[in-house]
Design a protein around this motif. Sequence first.
Motif, PDB file in Angstrom:
ATOM      1  N   PHE A 238      25.259  31.714  19.669  1.00 19.33           N
ATOM      2  CA  PHE A 238      24.856  32.258  20.851  1.00 19.33           C
ATOM      3  C   PHE A 238      24.375  31.125  21.782  1.00 19.33           C
ATOM      4  O   PHE A 238      24.693  31.089  22.973  1.00 19.33           O
ATOM      5  CB  PHE A 238      23.625  32.757  20.541  1.00 19.33           C
ATOM      6  N   TRP A 239      23.764  29.737  21.181  1.00 16.29           N
ATOM      7  CA  TRP A 239      23.525  28.775  22.079  1.00 16.29           C
ATOM      8  C   TRP A 239      24.611  28.199  22.748  1.00 16.29           C
ATOM      9  O   TRP A 239      24.658  27.883  24.012  1.00 16.29           O
ATOM     10  CB  TRP A 239      22.574  27.695  21.420  1.00 16.29           C
ATOM     11  N   ARG A 240      25.691  28.074  21.900  1.00 14.74           N
ATOM     12  CA  ARG A 240      26.770  27.515  22.428  1.00 14.74           C
ATOM     13  C   ARG A 240      27.297  28.234  23.821  1.00 14.74           C
ATOM     14  O   ARG A 240      27.702  27.790  24.578  1.00 14.74           O
ATOM     15  CB  ARG A 240      27.864  27.410  21.628  1.00 14.74           C
ATOM     16  N   GLY A 241      27.549  29.570  23.596  1.00 14.27           N
ATOM     17  CA  GLY A 241      27.935  30.494  24.622  1.00 14.27           C
ATOM     18  C   GLY A 241      26.850  30.512  25.706  1.00 14.27           C
ATOM     19  O   GLY A 241      27.630  30.649  27.000  1.00 14.27           O
ATOM     20  N   TYR A 242      25.640  30.607  25.594  1.00 17.85           N
ATOM     21  CA  TYR A 242      24.533  30.467  26.391  1.00 17.85           C
ATOM     22  C   TYR A 242      24.614  29.368  27.346  1.00 17.85           C
ATOM     23  O   TYR A 242      24.607  29.429  28.510  1.00 17.85           O
ATOM     24  CB  TYR A 242      23.277  30.616  26.118  1.00 17.85           C
ATOM     25  N   MET A 243      25.001  28.136  26.821  1.00 14.95           N
ATOM     26  CA  MET A 243      25.145  26.791  27.442  1.00 14.95           C
ATOM     27  C   MET A 243      26.645  26.732  28.266  1.00 14.95           C
ATOM     28  O   MET A 243      26.869  25.898  29.239  1.00 14.95           O
ATOM     29  CB  MET A 243      25.096  25.730  26.667  1.00 14.95           C
ATOM     30  N   SER A 244      27.478  27.369  27.729  1.00 15.75           N
ATOM     31  CA  SER A 244      28.960  27.242  28.347  1.00 15.75           C
ATOM     32  C   SER A 244      29.260  27.987  29.668  1.00 15.75           C
ATOM     33  O   SER A 244      28.582  28.932  29.998  1.00 15.75           O
ATOM     34  CB  SER A 244      29.947  28.040  27.411  1.00 15.75           C
ATOM     35  N   GLY A 245      29.975  27.503  30.437  1.00 15.38           N
ATOM     36  CA  GLY A 245      30.320  27.912  31.829  1.00 15.38           C
ATOM     37  C   GLY A 245      29.121  27.888  32.759  1.00 15.38           C
ATOM     38  O   GLY A 245      28.989  28.515  33.536  1.00 15.38           O
ATOM     39  N   ARG A 246      28.559  26.629  32.658  1.00 16.90           N
ATOM     40  CA  ARG A 246      27.492  26.278  33.649  1.00 16.90           C
ATOM     41  C   ARG A 246      27.927  25.251  34.537  1.00 16.90           C
ATOM     42  O   ARG A 246      28.676  24.528  34.310  1.00 16.90           O
ATOM     43  CB  ARG A 246      26.120  25.933  32.837  1.00 16.90           C
ATOM     44  N   ALA A 247      27.419  25.213  35.641  1.00 13.45           N
ATOM     45  CA  ALA A 247      27.695  23.929  36.684  1.00 13.45           C
ATOM     46  C   ALA A 247      26.603  23.495  37.438  1.00 13.45           C
ATOM     47  O   ALA A 247      25.322  24.488  37.588  1.00 13.45           O
ATOM     48  CB  ALA A 247      28.721  24.352  37.783  1.00 13.45           C
ATOM     49  N   VAL A 248      26.248  22.322  37.580  1.00  9.55           N
ATOM     50  CA  VAL A 248      24.958  21.953  38.221  1.00  9.55           C
ATOM     51  C   VAL A 248      25.745  21.437  39.557  1.00  9.55           C
ATOM     52  O   VAL A 248      26.594  20.759  39.610  1.00  9.55           O
ATOM     53  CB  VAL A 248      24.421  20.594  37.757  1.00  9.55           C
ATOM     54  N   VAL A 249      25.077  22.027  40.665  1.00  7.85           N
ATOM     55  CA  VAL A 249      25.460  21.724  42.083  1.00  7.85           C
ATOM     56  C   VAL A 249      24.480  21.343  42.987  1.00  7.85           C
ATOM     57  O   VAL A 249      23.160  21.620  42.605  1.00  7.85           O
ATOM     58  CB  VAL A 249      26.110  23.002  42.758  1.00  7.85           C
ATOM     59  N   GLU A 250      24.716  20.457  43.920  1.00  4.99           N
ATOM     60  CA  GLU A 250      23.745  19.907  44.840  1.00  4.99           C
ATOM     61  C   GLU A 250      23.987  20.100  46.358  1.00  4.99           C
ATOM     62  O   GLU A 250      25.315  19.596  46.457  1.00  4.99           O
ATOM     63  CB  GLU A 250      23.206  18.234  44.531  1.00  4.99           C
ATOM     64  N   PRO A 251      23.303  20.654  47.109  1.00  6.54           N
ATOM     65  CA  PRO A 251      23.856  20.767  48.463  1.00  6.54           C
ATOM     66  C   PRO A 251      23.926  19.581  49.168  1.00  6.54           C
ATOM     67  O   PRO A 251      23.277  18.572  48.773  1.00  6.54           O
ATOM     68  CB  PRO A 251      22.600  21.611  49.094  1.00  6.54           C
ATOM     69  N   ASP A 252      25.009  19.298  49.857  1.00  5.21           N
ATOM     70  CA  ASP A 252      25.131  17.793  50.438  1.00  5.21           C
ATOM     71  C   ASP A 252      24.173  17.704  51.577  1.00  5.21           C
ATOM     72  O   ASP A 252      23.561  18.870  52.162  1.00  5.21           O
ATOM     73  CB  ASP A 252      26.649  17.543  51.306  1.00  5.21           C
ATOM     74  N   GLY A 253      23.785  16.581  51.911  1.00  3.79           N
ATOM     75  CA  GLY A 253      22.572  16.287  52.852  1.00  3.79           C
ATOM     76  C   GLY A 253      23.192  16.667  54.218  1.00  3.79           C
ATOM     77  O   GLY A 253      21.996  16.783  55.204  1.00  3.79           O
ATOM     78  N   LYS A 254      24.420  16.547  54.807  1.00  2.52           N
ATOM     79  CA  LYS A 254      24.691  16.553  55.889  1.00  2.52           C
ATOM     80  C   LYS A 254      24.952  18.331  56.514  1.00  2.52           C
ATOM     81  O   LYS A 254      23.978  18.520  57.137  1.00  2.52           O
ATOM     82  CB  LYS A 254      26.230  16.268  56.110  1.00  2.52           C
ATOM     83  N   LEU A 255      25.627  18.978  55.798  1.00  2.00           N
ATOM     84  CA  LEU A 255      25.559  20.643  56.032  1.00  2.00           C
ATOM     85  C   LEU A 255      25.115  21.245  55.156  1.00  2.00           C
ATOM     86  O   LEU A 255      24.848  22.593  55.550  1.00  2.00           O
ATOM     87  CB  LEU A 255      27.223  20.971  56.324  1.00  2.00           C
ATOM     88  N   GLY A 256      24.423  21.133  53.975  1.00  2.00           N
ATOM     89  CA  GLY A 256      23.866  21.873  52.874  1.00  2.00           C
ATOM     90  C   GLY A 256      24.993  22.800  52.401  1.00  2.00           C
ATOM     91  O   GLY A 256      24.598  23.685  51.804  1.00  2.00           O
ATOM     92  N   ARG A 257      26.104  22.130  52.170  1.00  2.00           N
ATOM     93  CA  ARG A 257      27.197  22.967  51.585  1.00  2.00           C
ATOM     94  C   ARG A 257      27.002  22.518  49.810  1.00  2.00           C
ATOM     95  O   ARG A 257      26.571  21.435  49.518  1.00  2.00           O
ATOM     96  CB  ARG A 257      28.561  22.397  51.908  1.00  2.00           C
ATOM     97  N   ILE A 258      27.167  23.582  49.328  1.00  2.00           N
ATOM     98  CA  ILE A 258      27.378  23.523  47.783  1.00  2.00           C
ATOM     99  C   ILE A 258      28.755  23.756  47.461  1.00  2.00           C
ATOM    100  O   ILE A 258      29.531  24.492  47.925  1.00  2.00           O
ATOM    101  CB  ILE A 258      26.662  24.295  46.953  1.00  2.00           C
ATOM    102  N   SER A 259      29.313  23.070  46.434  1.00  2.00           N
ATOM    103  CA  SER A 259      30.715  23.238  45.875  1.00  2.00           C
ATOM    104  C   SER A 259      30.537  24.113  44.460  1.00  2.00           C
ATOM    105  O   SER A 259      29.845  23.458  43.553  1.00  2.00           O
ATOM    106  CB  SER A 259      31.385  21.864  45.603  1.00  2.00           C
ATOM    107  N   ILE A 260      30.949  25.126  44.248  1.00  2.00           N
ATOM    108  CA  ILE A 260      30.815  25.976  43.121  1.00  2.00           C
ATOM    109  C   ILE A 260      32.257  25.908  42.384  1.00  2.00           C
ATOM    110  O   ILE A 260      33.413  26.137  43.040  1.00  2.00           O
ATOM    111  CB  ILE A 260      30.408  27.158  43.276  1.00  2.00           C
TER     112      ILE A 260
END
Length: 148
Positions: free
Chosen positions: A76-98
């Motif tokens: 369950f934990w492996r499935g829970y943690m899979s398919g995740r991404a950490v994203v940060e908006p860029d400082g210039k335009l506030g864009r995020i890349s998913i």
Amino acid sequence: MTKFIGEYKAKVDDRGRLVFPSAFKALMDPDEPMRLVVKKDLYSPCLDIYTYREWERESEDIKSRLNFFNPEHATFWRGYMSGRAVVEPDGKLGRISIPRQLLDSIGAGKEVIFAGNDHKIELWARERYESSLMDENAFAALAEKILG
């Protein structure tokens, strides 16, 4: 804890970038790095977006209920943690890349909706979001069923 409210439209470019709503950005703690965790929702065709702090809180709560010597719990934990991404908006335009695979998992085309859902933000393909909305009578019936 940050409480997200409201709905905001955004356009997705060819690289999977979209502008994070300034109204949501303004709610976030300016003393914290603006890191977000994105994952596919378990029940709906949308992505859940959490502040990193909220993600840590939820993950620790779930992890505290597991026994990692139990194979089902570990799976369950492996499935829970899979398919995740950490994203940060860029400082210039506030864009995020998913990542494209996450956007594809919800059928996101060129237009999406950021929908505040209290402790998290849901990201929907515009068409799917619009078709998922309940009419007032159905919502009233569900409220009565759940809340009595």
